[in-house]
Design a protein around this motif. Structure first.
Motif, short mmCIF file in Angstrom:
data_model
loop_
_atom_site.label_atom_id
_atom_site.label_comp_id
_atom_site.label_asym_id
_atom_site.label_seq_id
_atom_site.Cartn_x
_atom_site.Cartn_y
_atom_site.Cartn_z
N GLU A 273 0.83 -1.20 0.00
CA GLU A 273 0.00 0.00 0.00
C GLU A 273 0.86 1.25 0.00
O GLU A 273 0.54 2.25 -0.66
CB GLU A 273 -0.92 -0.01 1.23
CG GLU A 273 -1.99 1.07 1.24
CD GLU A 273 -1.53 2.38 1.85
OE1 GLU A 273 -2.17 3.41 1.61
OE2 GLU A 273 -0.51 2.37 2.56
N MET A 274 2.00 1.22 0.72
CA MET A 274 2.87 2.38 0.77
C MET A 274 3.42 2.71 -0.61
O MET A 274 3.67 3.87 -0.93
CB MET A 274 4.01 2.11 1.75
CG MET A 274 3.58 2.11 3.21
SD MET A 274 2.98 3.74 3.75
CE MET A 274 4.51 4.67 3.70
N LEU A 275 3.63 1.69 -1.45
CA LEU A 275 4.17 1.91 -2.78
C LEU A 275 3.10 2.35 -3.77
O LEU A 275 3.39 3.08 -4.73
CB LEU A 275 4.83 0.62 -3.29
CG LEU A 275 6.09 0.16 -2.55
CD1 LEU A 275 6.56 -1.16 -3.12
CD2 LEU A 275 7.18 1.21 -2.65
N GLU A 276 1.86 1.92 -3.57
CA GLU A 276 0.83 2.15 -4.57
C GLU A 276 -0.06 3.35 -4.29
O GLU A 276 -0.78 3.79 -5.17
CB GLU A 276 -0.06 0.90 -4.70
CG GLU A 276 0.66 -0.28 -5.32
CD GLU A 276 -0.30 -1.39 -5.72
OE1 GLU A 276 -1.42 -1.41 -5.18
OE2 GLU A 276 0.06 -2.21 -6.58
N ASN A 277 -0.05 3.89 -3.08
CA ASN A 277 -1.01 4.93 -2.74
C ASN A 277 -0.32 6.07 -1.98
O ASN A 277 0.14 5.87 -0.86
CB ASN A 277 -2.12 4.34 -1.88
CG ASN A 277 -3.27 5.31 -1.68
OD1 ASN A 277 -3.21 6.46 -2.12
ND2 ASN A 277 -4.31 4.87 -1.02
N PRO A 278 -0.24 7.28 -2.58
CA PRO A 278 0.41 8.41 -1.90
C PRO A 278 -0.52 9.16 -0.95
O PRO A 278 -0.07 10.09 -0.27
CB PRO A 278 0.82 9.31 -3.07
CG PRO A 278 -0.25 9.07 -4.08
CD PRO A 278 -0.62 7.61 -3.96
N PHE A 279 -1.80 8.77 -0.88
CA PHE A 279 -2.76 9.53 -0.09
C PHE A 279 -2.96 8.93 1.29
O PHE A 279 -2.83 7.72 1.50
CB PHE A 279 -4.12 9.58 -0.82
CG PHE A 279 -4.04 10.23 -2.18
CD1 PHE A 279 -3.91 11.60 -2.29
CD2 PHE A 279 -4.07 9.46 -3.33
CE1 PHE A 279 -3.82 12.21 -3.54
CE2 PHE A 279 -3.99 10.05 -4.57
CZ PHE A 279 -3.86 11.43 -4.68
N VAL A 280 -3.29 9.79 2.24
CA VAL A 280 -3.57 9.35 3.61
C VAL A 280 -4.85 8.53 3.59
O VAL A 280 -5.86 8.95 3.02
CB VAL A 280 -3.74 10.56 4.54
CG1 VAL A 280 -4.16 10.11 5.94
CG2 VAL A 280 -2.44 11.37 4.61
N PRO A 281 -4.86 7.33 4.19
CA PRO A 281 -6.07 6.49 4.20
C PRO A 281 -7.26 7.21 4.84
O PRO A 281 -7.10 7.95 5.82
CB PRO A 281 -5.65 5.26 5.01
CG PRO A 281 -4.16 5.22 4.90
CD PRO A 281 -3.73 6.66 4.86
N ARG A 282 -8.43 6.97 4.30
CA ARG A 282 -9.65 7.58 4.82
C ARG A 282 -10.52 6.53 5.50
O ARG A 282 -10.37 5.34 5.30
CB ARG A 282 -10.44 8.21 3.68
CG ARG A 282 -9.69 9.20 2.83
CD ARG A 282 -10.55 9.65 1.65
NE ARG A 282 -10.97 8.51 0.84
CZ ARG A 282 -11.99 8.52 -0.01
NH1 ARG A 282 -12.73 9.62 -0.15
NH2 ARG A 282 -12.30 7.45 -0.73
N ARG A 283 -11.46 7.00 6.30
CA ARG A 283 -12.53 6.17 6.85
C ARG A 283 -13.77 6.52 6.03
O ARG A 283 -14.29 7.63 6.14
CB ARG A 283 -12.73 6.43 8.34
CG ARG A 283 -11.52 6.02 9.18
CD ARG A 283 -11.66 6.57 10.61
NE ARG A 283 -12.88 6.11 11.25
CZ ARG A 283 -13.01 4.94 11.87
NH1 ARG A 283 -11.99 4.10 11.91
NH2 ARG A 283 -14.15 4.61 12.44
#
Length: 302
Positions: A87-97
């Motif tokens: 996930e760290m490699l594929e997504n630059p955005f802060v995870p949301r709820r």
């Protein structure tokens, strides 16, 4: 006669199914890229949605007849520990709820702002109760009346979706499922992973003051179980649906979902990802809670 809004139960499945079918048909007519499956079992689909953890159906009733629904699904974009490196490699955005809207449909004779408001207000209240950060929904561009209604609830237009459909023939198609074994990804601290609080991201300790770790699953000989991708399989811990905190049993052991096995006793996978038996939920005093059996053990779907 007034309209009534209430939560859906499994007993409502057969009444909801034709409404879901009508919703799907309208969705496909509004978007040519959304093609319907023939002979789709809508009752089975509705049952699946009602049984799924953190999935909620809100119903609109008139004269004791279900005339509309709004289904939502609540999820956390933070990945399970065993997928955090990917996930760290594929997504630059802060995870949301996220509170995602799966479907909203009201029979044409009952479509008016006041009736749709009943469903939207109930769904927003549930999302706020579970502390979501964002509510996502996809609305057809032609539904201008619903656009205006949502804007009155504080929603804003975030994007415009364009689609272009291609009719593909033949079965010899390029593989679009990448092999993660080809990616240079190492599971962090493969022996054990410290568990973190889902809200503060701090390392969790049990009542004894000990750091809690997730350990790879092992076979009878103590050898790590690995997926078809060659990665160690880590158990998935469960959270309290009200507090979103990790659950521990009476002996301070972390409660995790058991791995799903097929009839041959082999670990079930979906696109190379091991599957787990999810916890069963029910309502206690009007609140969603994890279900337990007569001996106090948590109950999981088989």
């Amino acid at each position: 006669m007034s309209y009534i809004q209430r939560i859906a139960t499994l007993a409502d499945t057969s009444a909801i199914a034709p409404l879901w079918k009508a919703f799907a048909l309208a969705r496909s007519q509004a978007d040519s890229s959304m093609r319907l499956k023939t002979e789709f079992d809508y009752e089975r689909y509705v049952t699946y949605q009602l049984k799924k953890p953190l999935s909620f159906g809100f119903l609109l009733e008139y004269a004791e007849e279900i005339v509309g629904f709004l289904f939502i699904y609540i999820y956390d974009e933070t990945p399970p520990p065993q997928l955090s490196a990917l996930e760290m490699l594929e997504n630059p955005f802060v995870p949301r709820r996220v509170g995602a809207v799966l479907g909203l449909y009201v029979q044409e004779a009952h479509r008016k702002p006041s009736t749709i408001n009943l469903l939207i207000e109930a769904a927003i209240a549930k999302a706020e109760e579970l502390k979501v950060t964002d509510i996502d929904l996809l609305i057809s561009i032609e539904q201008t009346g619903l656009h205006a209604l949502l804007e009155r609830f504080g929603f804003t237009k975030a994007a415009i979706q364009y689609t272009k459909h291609y009719d593909i023939t033949g079965n010899n198609l390029p593989n679009l499922r990448p092999s993660y074994q080809d990616l240079e990804i190492a599971v962090p601290n493969p022996g054990r992973i410290p568990l973190k609080d889902p809200q503060t991201q701090k390392v969790v300790q049990n009542v004894k003051g000990e750091t809690v770790y997730l350990q790879p699953l092992t076979d009878e000989s103590g050898k790590w179980l690995k997926s078809s991708r060659g990665l160690p399989i880590y158990p998935i811990p469960i959270r309290d649906p009200q507090t979103q905190q990790w659950i521990f049993d009476e002996s301070s052991e972390l409660v995790v979902c058991p791995v799903a096995l097929n009839e041959k006793g082999e670990i079930q996978e979906l696109d190379g990802i091991p599957q787990f038996c999810l916890p069963i939920y029910d309502y206690q005093e009007g609140k969603l809670a994890l279900k337990r059996d007569s001996e106090g053990q948590y109950v999981f779907a088989v």
